[in-house]
Design a protein around this motif. Structure first.
Motif, mmCIF file in Angstrom:
data_model
loop_
_atom_site.group_PDB
_atom_site.id
_atom_site.type_symbol
_atom_site.label_atom_id
_atom_site.label_comp_id
_atom_site.label_asym_id
_atom_site.label_seq_id
_atom_site.Cartn_x
_atom_site.Cartn_y
_atom_site.Cartn_z
ATOM 1 N N ASP A 4 0.818 -1.212 0.000
ATOM 2 C CA ASP A 4 0.000 0.000 0.000
ATOM 3 C C ASP A 4 0.852 1.262 0.000
ATOM 4 O O ASP A 4 0.485 2.274 -0.611
ATOM 5 N N LEU A 5 2.018 1.210 0.662
ATOM 6 C CA LEU A 5 2.907 2.383 0.671
ATOM 7 C C LEU A 5 3.497 2.607 -0.718
ATOM 8 O O LEU A 5 3.555 3.745 -1.200
ATOM 9 N N TYR A 6 3.925 1.534 -1.352
ATOM 10 C CA TYR A 6 4.465 1.657 -2.704
ATOM 11 C C TYR A 6 3.392 2.146 -3.673
ATOM 12 O O TYR A 6 3.670 2.942 -4.573
ATOM 13 N N ASP A 7 2.164 1.678 -3.484
ATOM 14 C CA ASP A 7 1.067 2.118 -4.347
ATOM 15 C C ASP A 7 0.789 3.604 -4.177
ATOM 16 O O ASP A 7 0.507 4.320 -5.142
ATOM 17 N N ALA A 8 0.862 4.088 -2.937
ATOM 18 C CA ALA A 8 0.611 5.510 -2.676
ATOM 19 C C ALA A 8 1.663 6.381 -3.346
ATOM 20 O O ALA A 8 1.357 7.444 -3.896
ATOM 21 N N ILE A 9 2.921 5.925 -3.315
ATOM 22 C CA ILE A 9 3.999 6.672 -3.966
ATOM 23 C C ILE A 9 3.845 6.620 -5.484
ATOM 24 O O ILE A 9 4.092 7.605 -6.188
ATOM 25 N N ALA A 10 3.414 5.477 -6.001
ATOM 26 C CA ALA A 10 3.305 5.297 -7.452
ATOM 27 C C ALA A 10 2.105 6.029 -8.035
ATOM 28 O O ALA A 10 2.123 6.399 -9.216
ATOM 29 N N ASP A 11 1.069 6.247 -7.242
ATOM 30 C CA ASP A 11 -0.129 6.943 -7.725
ATOM 31 C C ASP A 11 0.163 8.443 -7.762
ATOM 32 O O ASP A 11 0.256 9.100 -6.718
ATOM 33 N N GLU A 12 0.294 8.988 -8.951
ATOM 34 C CA GLU A 12 0.692 10.393 -9.095
ATOM 35 C C GLU A 12 -0.281 11.344 -8.409
ATOM 36 O O GLU A 12 0.131 12.348 -7.814
ATOM 37 N N ASN A 13 -1.584 11.062 -8.497
ATOM 38 C CA ASN A 13 -2.584 11.946 -7.887
ATOM 39 C C ASN A 13 -2.493 11.924 -6.367
ATOM 40 O O ASN A 13 -2.538 12.975 -5.711
ATOM 41 N N LEU A 52 5.706 5.903 9.539
ATOM 42 C CA LEU A 52 5.481 4.778 8.640
ATOM 43 C C LEU A 52 4.569 3.767 9.329
ATOM 44 O O LEU A 52 4.790 3.387 10.465
ATOM 45 N N GLY A 53 3.556 3.343 8.646
ATOM 46 C CA GLY A 53 2.600 2.411 9.230
ATOM 47 C C GLY A 53 1.219 3.023 9.261
ATOM 48 O O GLY A 53 0.780 3.678 8.316
ATOM 49 N N ARG A 54 0.507 2.815 10.352
ATOM 50 C CA ARG A 54 -0.888 3.241 10.456
ATOM 51 C C ARG A 54 -1.072 4.736 10.233
ATOM 52 O O ARG A 54 -2.012 5.161 9.554
ATOM 53 N N GLU A 55 -0.190 5.559 10.805
ATOM 54 C CA GLU A 55 -0.369 7.009 10.693
ATOM 55 C C GLU A 55 -0.290 7.485 9.249
ATOM 56 O O GLU A 55 -1.123 8.281 8.795
ATOM 57 N N PHE A 56 0.704 6.986 8.511
ATOM 58 C CA PHE A 56 0.809 7.402 7.115
ATOM 59 C C PHE A 56 -0.317 6.802 6.288
ATOM 60 O O PHE A 56 -0.830 7.457 5.362
ATOM 61 N N ARG A 57 -0.720 5.578 6.595
ATOM 62 C CA ARG A 57 -1.809 4.957 5.836
ATOM 63 C C ARG A 57 -3.087 5.793 5.927
ATOM 64 O O ARG A 57 -3.817 5.939 4.944
ATOM 65 N N GLU A 58 -3.370 6.334 7.096
ATOM 66 C CA GLU A 58 -4.557 7.178 7.252
ATOM 67 C C GLU A 58 -4.462 8.421 6.379
ATOM 68 O O GLU A 58 -5.436 8.819 5.736
#
Length: 395
Positions: free
Chosen positions: A192-201, A218-224
């Motif tokens: 999910d972290l890699y996906d967030a970085i890869a998603d340009e928007n 890194l972890g729950r806080e960034f995921r939110e």
């Protein structure tokens, strides 16, 4: 670097390293030497993979795994073991030069090599939010020789990974194997972290708001934060939650991490002043100190390595290169390439003095007194502290 071993059913004797969970299945006639990389008619010359690692998101994964599994299951049946490789979560096959092999099904001890966020004594329980990066995976109690071939298939969550090295040159690199297995584990566990970085928007919105997958969150806080950006929600509530999580104890842990670095320790009084002002809610003082000291700290670190100073652009390149060198590769959870983009487009962003576009997140705008007064917020102050903290992991 810390290692964590899987638990075993029986308690080991005091002072004795835990053993494997079981014993391997002994196999013979394992004729595994390569996998076709392209189609070809009879008599044609085609490319063959003798070494590869990929995840179940790759289009070739299932085709390759099914072929490998069919051969291994057949040889297992001939040895009197009727197994299905769809059931185990961790499969390790070590093939010896004489084509005999050891098949470990959820039975081999596995060690993850990780970078931790805080100092730890031996025997300390590790939680996910203690992990800064995963750099390697190994099998400390399985004998793997330089002449051996290796196949490894494992599951993490709802995804799978495949690694094989059929040792075409006769000199298996254990270090490279462990590094690549660590990469696979990291890609599955933190997809999910890699996906967030890869998603340009999503990434663009995160940067616009001043956020990044900083090691400390890194972890729950960034995921939110990433999930809210993906959904297009306002970040006020999740930012307030993140801000509230940085109490005195957590900030002091960050400060201790900084003081362990010589190029940070020389700035102790200034950094202590910034943290005191953060605790009192004076975001202006925090940003004025931290954003102007980031460059100075990088300059000290650069001078220690190269014996001379450098301009800002060179210092930022140095920070990213240091992170890649420290982690051993560019796509670790330190995200050095993405952080380079963050630094250039946010922390060291240019501004238009005529249009007065400067914000308190930009070192240039703050340094020239051109930042909008309303942009000096406590959230921006926290982001500046996290940016500096990220550099503590990099350098």
């Amino acid at each position: 670097m810390t290692e964590s071993f899987e638990p075993i059913a029986d308690k080991p004797a005091p002072g004795v390293l835990a053993g494997n969970l079981g014993t391997p299945i002994k196999l013979t006639e394992l004729m595994l030497n390569g996998v076709t990389a392209e189609a070809g008619r009879g008599g044609a010359t085609i490319k063959v993979w003798t070494r590869l690692y990929l995840t179940s998101d790759d289009r070739f994964f299932h085709r390759i795994v099914e072929g490998l599994a069919a051969h291994i299951e057949h040889r297992s049946a001939q040895a009197g073991h009727h197994i299905s490789l769809t059931r185990p979560g961790f499969i390790l096959l070590v093939i010896h030069p004489d084509n005999t092999g050891d098949l470990w099904l959820d039975a081999a001890a596995v060690s993850l090599h990780i970078m931790v966020k805080r100092s730890m004594a031996a025997g300390t329980v590790i939680f996910e939010n203690d992990i800064a990066d995963v750099t390697a995976m190994s099998f400390p109690l399985v004998e793997i020789g330089k002449q051996d071939r290796v196949v490894c298939i494992f599951r993490e969550g709802w995804r799978f990974a495949l690694f094989f090295d059929f040792n075409a040159d006769g000199a298996l690199s254990i270090e490279d194997m462990e590094r690549d297995l660590g990469t696979l584990h990291r890609r599955l566990k933190y997809r999910d972290l890699y996906d967030a970085i890869a998603d340009e928007n999503v990434f663009a919105r995160l940067i616009e708001a001043g956020w990044f997958p900083f090691v400390e969150i890194l972890g729950r806080e960034f995921r939110e934060l990433a999930n809210n950006c993906e959904a297009g929600f306002e970040l006020d509530d999740v930012e307030a939650k993140s801000l509230a999580a940085f109490d005195a104890r957590r900030v002091e842990t960050m400060f201790a991490r900084w003081m362990a670095k010589p190029h940070f320790a020389g700035k102790e009084r200034l950094l202590r002043s910034a943290l005191n002002n953060f605790a009192s809610g004076d975001s202006i003082a925090v940003l004025k100190i931290i954003l102007t000291e980031i460059e100075g700290i990088l300059s000290v670190a650069y001078r220690k390595v190269h014996g001379r100073g450098a301009r800002t652009k060179k210092l930022l390149e140095f920070a990213v290169q240091s992170a890649e060198k420290k982690a051993g590769q560019p796509d670790t959870l330190l995200f050095p390439s993405a952080f380079a983009h963050y630094l250039k487009s946010h922390t060291f962003a240019e501004f238009d003095p005529v249009a007065r576009t400067g914000k308190a997140s930009s070192r240039h705008a703050v340094g020239h007194g051109e930042a909008d007064a309303d942009s000096y917020t406590q959230v921006r102050a926290l982001q500046a502290l996290l940016t500096l903290d990220q550099l503590a992991f990099y350098t």
